[in-house]
Design a protein around this motif. Structure first.
Motif, PDB file in Angstrom:
ATOM      1  N   GLU A  20       1.145   6.397  -4.695  1.00  0.00           N
ATOM      2  CA  GLU A  20       0.557   6.171  -3.366  1.00  0.00           C
ATOM      3  C   GLU A  20      -0.955   5.992  -3.486  1.00  0.00           C
ATOM      4  O   GLU A  20      -1.543   5.150  -2.805  1.00  0.00           O
ATOM      5  CB  GLU A  20       0.900   7.319  -2.404  1.00  0.00           C
ATOM      6  N   LEU A  21      -1.575   6.796  -4.348  1.00  0.00           N
ATOM      7  CA  LEU A  21      -3.011   6.633  -4.586  1.00  0.00           C
ATOM      8  C   LEU A  21      -3.289   5.260  -5.195  1.00  0.00           C
ATOM      9  O   LEU A  21      -4.228   4.576  -4.788  1.00  0.00           O
ATOM     10  CB  LEU A  21      -3.547   7.741  -5.500  1.00  0.00           C
ATOM     11  N   LYS A  22      -2.475   4.840  -6.139  1.00  0.00           N
ATOM     12  CA  LYS A  22      -2.641   3.512  -6.741  1.00  0.00           C
ATOM     13  C   LYS A  22      -2.566   2.432  -5.673  1.00  0.00           C
ATOM     14  O   LYS A  22      -3.392   1.513  -5.641  1.00  0.00           O
ATOM     15  CB  LYS A  22      -1.595   3.258  -7.825  1.00  0.00           C
ATOM     16  N   LYS A  23      -1.591   2.527  -4.774  1.00  0.00           N
ATOM     17  CA  LYS A  23      -1.462   1.547  -3.703  1.00  0.00           C
ATOM     18  C   LYS A  23      -2.702   1.577  -2.804  1.00  0.00           C
ATOM     19  O   LYS A  23      -3.227   0.520  -2.424  1.00  0.00           O
ATOM     20  CB  LYS A  23      -0.199   1.805  -2.883  1.00  0.00           C
ATOM     21  N   ALA A  24      -3.181   2.757  -2.478  1.00  0.00           N
ATOM     22  CA  ALA A  24      -4.374   2.875  -1.643  1.00  0.00           C
ATOM     23  C   ALA A  24      -5.587   2.256  -2.342  1.00  0.00           C
ATOM     24  O   ALA A  24      -6.392   1.561  -1.706  1.00  0.00           O
ATOM     25  CB  ALA A  24      -4.635   4.344  -1.296  1.00  0.00           C
ATOM     26  N   VAL A  25      -5.723   2.491  -3.635  1.00  0.00           N
ATOM     27  CA  VAL A  25      -6.825   1.890  -4.398  1.00  0.00           C
ATOM     28  C   VAL A  25      -6.688   0.371  -4.404  1.00  0.00           C
ATOM     29  O   VAL A  25      -7.655  -0.359  -4.176  1.00  0.00           O
ATOM     30  CB  VAL A  25      -6.881   2.464  -5.834  1.00  0.00           C
TER      31      VAL A  25
END
Length: 152
Positions: A20-25
Motif C-alpha cells: 500500500e505504501l508502494k502504491k501511495a509512493v
C-alpha cells in the motif's frame, strides 16, 4: 543462492501495508522516471540484485533509455541527468548511507533548490520504502528472475 523464506507469506499483513505504501509512493506526484532512477540507485548501493534487475527492467519498460539505466551508478560523471535528477540521486545516496555522516545541510539546501519540502518528504519516504524492500530481498535471498530461469 537458495531463497530462505517467502516474506510475503510469513508476514502478509505487513507486506500488504508495504505494498500500500508502494502504491501511495507511485501515486504521490513525483515523476515515474525519477522514482525509477532512485529505486535503481538505492538498490545498487545496497547490492540487491533482485531489485536492480526489477527496477532496471521497469525503467526500460516505461521508456527509459538503456544508456541512462546503465549509467545510474556513475551519474556524477554523466551529463545525461537533469539538475533535478542529480539532486534526487545525491539525496538518494546520502539517505541510503545515512549512518555515514547523516545528511549535511548543504545537501539539504541543494535538494530544496529542485524539490519543494513536500516533494522532498515524498522522495525520502520513497527511499525508505525501497530500502525496506532491499533489506527483505537481501536478507531472505529473494530469487532473482534470471537465476530462477523465469526471465532472460
Amino acid at each position: 543462492m537458495e531463497p530462505r523464506l517467502n516474506f510475503y507469506k510469513e508476514a502478509p499483513e505487513l507486506m500488504n501495508a508495504q505494498m500500500e505504501l508502494k502504491k501511495a509512493v507511485d501515486d504521490c506526484g513525483l515523476e515515474k522516471e525519477l522514482l525509477h532512477l532512485v529505486n535503481l540507485r538505492t538498490s545498487q548501493i545496497n547490492g540487491c540484485s533482485y531489485c536492480v534487475d526489477m527496477h532496471s527492467r521497469e525503467a526500460r519498460d516505461d521508456g527509459e533509455s538503456e544508456q541512462r539505466v546503465f549509467l545510474v551508478s556513475a551519474w556524477k560523471e554523466s551529463p545525461l541527468y537533469s539538475p533535478r535528477e542529480r539532486a534526487a540521486l545525491a539525496w538518494t545516496e546520502q539517505v541510503t548511507l545515512i549512518s555515514q555522516g547523516g545528511v549535511p545541510d548543504a545537501l539539504y539546501e541543494e535538494a530544496l533548490q529542485h524539490f519543494s519540502k513536500s516533494e522532498l518528504t515524498k522522495l525520502t519516504i520513497a527511499l525508505g520504502m525501497m530500502n525496506i524492500f532491499n533489506r527483505l530481498c537481501i536478507a531472505f535471498h529473494a530469487v532473482h528472475p534470471i537465476r530462477s530461469g523465469k526471465g532472460a
